[in-house]
Design a protein around this motif. Structure first.
Motif, PDB file in Angstrom:
ATOM      1  N   ILE A 105     -35.531 -20.725  26.948  1.00  0.00           N
ATOM      2  CA  ILE A 105     -35.398 -21.662  28.078  1.00  0.00           C
ATOM      3  C   ILE A 105     -35.455 -20.948  29.419  1.00  0.00           C
ATOM      4  O   ILE A 105     -36.093 -21.422  30.357  1.00  0.00           O
ATOM      5  CB  ILE A 105     -34.100 -22.489  27.938  1.00  0.00           C
ATOM      6  N   LEU A 106     -34.832 -19.780  29.519  1.00  0.00           N
ATOM      7  CA  LEU A 106     -34.859 -19.056  30.784  1.00  0.00           C
ATOM      8  C   LEU A 106     -36.302 -18.782  31.213  1.00  0.00           C
ATOM      9  O   LEU A 106     -36.681 -19.008  32.370  1.00  0.00           O
ATOM     10  CB  LEU A 106     -34.083 -17.735  30.655  1.00  0.00           C
ATOM     11  N   THR A 107     -37.113 -18.331  30.270  1.00  0.00           N
ATOM     12  CA  THR A 107     -38.508 -18.029  30.601  1.00  0.00           C
ATOM     13  C   THR A 107     -39.244 -19.287  31.039  1.00  0.00           C
ATOM     14  O   THR A 107     -39.994 -19.289  32.013  1.00  0.00           O
ATOM     15  CB  THR A 107     -39.210 -17.419  29.376  1.00  0.00           C
ATOM     16  N   ARG A 108     -38.994 -20.367  30.307  1.00  0.00           N
ATOM     17  CA  ARG A 108     -39.681 -21.613  30.682  1.00  0.00           C
ATOM     18  C   ARG A 108     -39.205 -22.107  32.050  1.00  0.00           C
ATOM     19  O   ARG A 108     -39.988 -22.675  32.807  1.00  0.00           O
ATOM     20  CB  ARG A 108     -39.459 -22.687  29.617  1.00  0.00           C
ATOM     21  N   HIS A 118     -31.201 -14.893  24.097  1.00  0.00           N
ATOM     22  CA  HIS A 118     -31.710 -15.999  24.910  1.00  0.00           C
ATOM     23  C   HIS A 118     -30.591 -16.471  25.824  1.00  0.00           C
ATOM     24  O   HIS A 118     -29.801 -17.337  25.425  1.00  0.00           O
ATOM     25  CB  HIS A 118     -32.172 -17.152  24.018  1.00  0.00           C
ATOM     26  N   PRO A 119     -30.501 -15.913  27.006  1.00  0.00           N
ATOM     27  CA  PRO A 119     -29.333 -16.179  27.872  1.00  0.00           C
ATOM     28  C   PRO A 119     -29.105 -17.658  28.138  1.00  0.00           C
ATOM     29  O   PRO A 119     -27.974 -18.066  28.391  1.00  0.00           O
ATOM     30  CB  PRO A 119     -29.685 -15.453  29.174  1.00  0.00           C
ATOM     31  N   LEU A 120     -30.159 -18.448  28.090  1.00  0.00           N
ATOM     32  CA  LEU A 120     -29.969 -19.885  28.320  1.00  0.00           C
ATOM     33  C   LEU A 120     -30.339 -20.671  27.068  1.00  0.00           C
ATOM     34  O   LEU A 120     -30.631 -21.860  27.133  1.00  0.00           O
ATOM     35  CB  LEU A 120     -30.785 -20.361  29.522  1.00  0.00           C
ATOM     36  N   GLY A 121     -30.363 -20.007  25.954  1.00  0.00           N
ATOM     37  CA  GLY A 121     -30.661 -20.708  24.717  1.00  0.00           C
ATOM     38  C   GLY A 121     -32.150 -20.956  24.508  1.00  0.00           C
ATOM     39  O   GLY A 121     -32.993 -20.458  25.263  1.00  0.00           O
ATOM     40  N   THR A 122     -32.458 -21.764  23.481  1.00  0.00           N
ATOM     41  CA  THR A 122     -33.859 -22.081  23.190  1.00  0.00           C
ATOM     42  C   THR A 122     -34.004 -23.585  23.059  1.00  0.00           C
ATOM     43  O   THR A 122     -33.022 -24.315  22.928  1.00  0.00           O
ATOM     44  CB  THR A 122     -34.321 -21.436  21.870  1.00  0.00           C
ATOM     45  N   ASP A 123     -35.248 -24.047  23.103  1.00  0.00           N
ATOM     46  CA  ASP A 123     -35.474 -25.492  22.971  1.00  0.00           C
ATOM     47  C   ASP A 123     -35.759 -25.860  21.510  1.00  0.00           C
ATOM     48  O   ASP A 123     -35.651 -25.026  20.615  1.00  0.00           O
ATOM     49  CB  ASP A 123     -36.586 -25.953  23.916  1.00  0.00           C
TER      50      ASP A 123
END
Ligand code: ATP
Ligand code: SF4
Ligand code: MG
Lengths: 324, 314
Positions: free
Chosen positions: B95-98, B84-89
């Motif tokens: 987060i990147l996908t969102r 998850h390159p930008l982490g998760t929520d």
């Protein structure tokens, strides 16, 4: 030659805050089929307003055609409805304006604008109209017409634009072409070309022309018949040879004298002394009397009527007597 | 003969392109824009955002098998990692996908809202400017009244009404677009009206009238196209402010609501002190996206304005 258009006792006034401006005051004139009528007079004398009244192009308010008739092909245009007059505009009667630089819409190509006029008034689809537009551009002497048709106005010179305007005006084979100072904004050589072109087109199509100008040279070259206007009124009317050979009204004589003549050693041009009267505050009697060297007592009291002094020669001046 | 050649050639020289090519107004604008580095930077950032928002989710879905709703139970509130390159929520969504979906929504809101305001604004401005007089007076007073409404509180109120009526989150987005669009046409109407007031006095409109055109055609075909330059500039800048409005609304929980993401809504988590201090990956990226996009739009819009300004010499 039959009568194509006749204006009878036309009065077009502007109701401004300062008062009523009688821009056209009781004007009557006739244009015959295939004839060129020259309308001359100083700036502000009501030439354009007379012409624009024909097509009801007077800005309203403040302008209004107060009374009179404009008979075109047997119909009174002053009583025509908006949709009737729209069918005549650009179709049977078209107009060329003074400023070729600004008379074309800058965001459309020359072709688009001519095509629009054709599609609007003639039963043609866009492709046929485009063909016709190119033909018209060729007819008015534009080289490489099939490229210029896709050019924008700013890509053409003044002379070319005026040719394009003429192409647009002639595209629907009008019966009457109103040319409001069509060459004033152009330089002299181009002027001559445009005038030649108009004359040539007129001979080809038998279109009548109402040629508005303050240049008597243009009138001499183009017109068959001449109307001289002063302060909203016609002061003299005759055919072109008569006007130049035998001008009667002191104003016409003044205009002719202020025309430069080649090979004449004169220090300066004669100009008519004084100024055009303030349209809000016209003098009593003959409107021209403050500037007229021949003014008499009666001129300050009574307005002269336009009357025939000779066959086909009318003048409004107390110096001349009507002959029946 | 010579006249036309000279003039056609002038166009060619400017561009140094092949002969016979007529330089249209749009080419001139492109030419000028290209020389404006800031505007071009804005354009590239914007294009990047658009491409990533449009195609990113597709890549994520079909290449990595991640969608905006997919929950990774093993990585909840996880910091950036390879997976998850930008982490998760906080529920374990990528987060990147969102962010990419949020970009789709923000850009769509911007474009749709602005389209609505452009249509309303140019019709009303066009009619007002063309007819002038009493019609103009009435319309402009109406616009004045409309402009006196406090834009943001009104927006909040309308959005709150939407919340109360429990509108399905799926449709709320459209309401948000429409509301922003309807509340923001007045500026454009004024610009268009002002330009048309002066344009209609030009000789070419007299010429158009002498051709026998109808009013509708004169307004919408002859006058409005002459105001396209200002319409485009004001629309471009409008997209930026529509995106900001949407972000603010969503931040306050009144715009786009979960499960649909939007940048503004994603920043909302920063209201939690712990998140703000320690879980920077949750709120910095959407914040940066809003900032970059709006700034890019403004830079590009300003560049367009300069490029379209006819008073600037080529
Ligand atoms: N929109 C207007 N409002 C008020 N008065 C006007 C308007 N248009 C024209 N006039 C008046 O009508 C009179 C005649 O104007 P017109 O345009 O016919 O002159 P012209 O003979 O064509 O002059 P030019 O040679 O300068 O074109 C002018 O004195 C002017 O004051
Ligand atoms: S009527 Fe009198 S003032 Fe008028 S032009 Fe004739 S002589 Fe001159
Ligand atoms: Mg005039």
């Amino acid at each position: 030659m039959g009568e194509l258009l006749s204006i009878k006792n036309l009065k077009t006034y502007f109701y401004t805050e300062d008062g009523v401006i009688k821009a056209v005051d009781d004007v009557s004139l006739t244009i015959r089929e295939g004839e060129t009528l020259g309308v001359v007079g100083e700036s502000g004398c009501g030439k354009s307003i007379t012409a624009m009244s024909i097509l009801k192009l007077i800005p309203n308010p403040p302008g209004k055609i107060v009374s009179g008739e404009i008979i075109f092909e047997g119909k009174d245009l002053t009583k025509a409805t908006d949709s009737e007059i729209r069918k005549i505009r650009g179709n049977k009667i078209s107009v060329i304006f003074q400023e070729p630089m600004t008379s074309l819409n800058p965001v459309f190509t020359i072709g688009d604008q001519i095509i629009e006029a054709i599609v609007l008034h003639q039963n043609m689809n866009r492709e046929q109209a485009r063909e016709k537009a190119i033909d018209m551009l060729k007819l008015v002497g534009i080289p490489r017409a099939n490229e210029v048709v896709d050019a924008y106005p700013h890509e053409l010179s003044g002379g070319m634009r005026q040719r394009a305007m003429i192409a647009m005006a002639m595209a629907c084979n009008p019966k009457l072409l109103i040319a409001d100072e069509p060459t004033t904004a152009l330089d002299v050589t181009i002027q001559a070309q445009i005038l030649d072109l108009m004359r040539e087109l007129k001979n080809k199509t038998n279109t009548s022309i109402m040629l508005i100008t303050h240049d008597l040279g243009v009138v001499a070259e183009m017109a068959d018949h001449v109307v001289v206007m002063y302060a909203g009124k016609i002061v003299e009317e005759a055919d072109v040879f008569e006007i130049f050979k035998n001008p009667l009204h002191p104003y016409t004589i003044g205009l002719l004298e202020s025309k430069p003549i080649l090979n004449q050693d004169k220090e300066r041009l004669n100009s008519i002394p004084g100024q055009v009267p303030n349209p809000l505050n016209m003098p009593e009697g003959c409107y021209f009397h403050p500037r007229c060297s021949k003014a008499m007592d009666i001129c300050r009291k009574e307005q002269p009527k336009l009357c025939s002094v000779k066959d086909g020669h009318k003048v409004a001046c107390h110096l001349y007597k009507e002959v029946k | 003969m010579a006249e036309v050649k000279n003039n056609l050639n002038k166009g060619v020289e400017l561009k140094g392109a092949k002969k016979e090519d007529i330089m249209s107004p749009w080419k001139i604008v492109r030419h000028r824009l290209r020389r404006n580095k800031l505007a071009m930077a804005g354009l590239y950032i914007l294009l990047f955002m658009i491409v990533v928002s449009v195609f990113g989710p597709i890549v994520q879905k079909y290449v990595f098998g991640i969608t905006m709703e997919k929950i990774d139970l093993y990585n909840i509130s996880a910091p950036p990692s390879l997976k998850h390159p930008l982490g998760t929520d906080e529920v374990g969504r990528d987060i990147l996908t969102r962010l990419m979906y949020g970009g789709r929504i923000s850009l769509t809101v911007g474009i749709v809202a602005v389209s609505i305001s452009v249509v309303i604004g140019s019709i009303i401005g066009g009619i007002s400017g063309y007819y002038g007089g009493v019609v103009d007076g009435i319309i402009m007073r109406f616009v004045d009244i409309f402009m006196c409404f406090p834009f943001f509180p009104l927006l909040l109120m309308l959005a709150a009404v939407l919340s109360d009526y429990k509108v399905d989150p799926k449709y709320r987005i459209y309401f948000v677009m429409v509301i922003i669009g309807i509340l923001s046409w007045t500026g454009l109407a004024r610009i268009v009206r002002g330009q048309i007031l002066s344009l209609r006095e030009q000789e070419f409109m007299q010429a158009a009238e002498a051709l026998g055109l109808r009013d509708r055609r004169k307004i919408f075909r002859h006058l409005l196209p002459n105001t396209f330059a200002s319409i485009i500039v004001s629309a471009t800048l409008g997209i930026g402010s529509a995106i900001l409005s949407e972000s603010a609304l969503s931040y306050l929980g009144l715009g786009v609501t979960p499960p649909y993401p939007s940048w503004g809504q994603m920043v909302q988590v920063a209201t939690d002190y712990y998140v703000m201090k320690y879980e920077y990956w949750k709120w910095i990226p959407p914040g940066v996206c809003i900032f970059l996009t709006v700034m890019a739009i403004n830079l590009f819009g300003d560049g367009l304005r300069d490029a379209l300004d006819p008073k600037l010499k080529r």
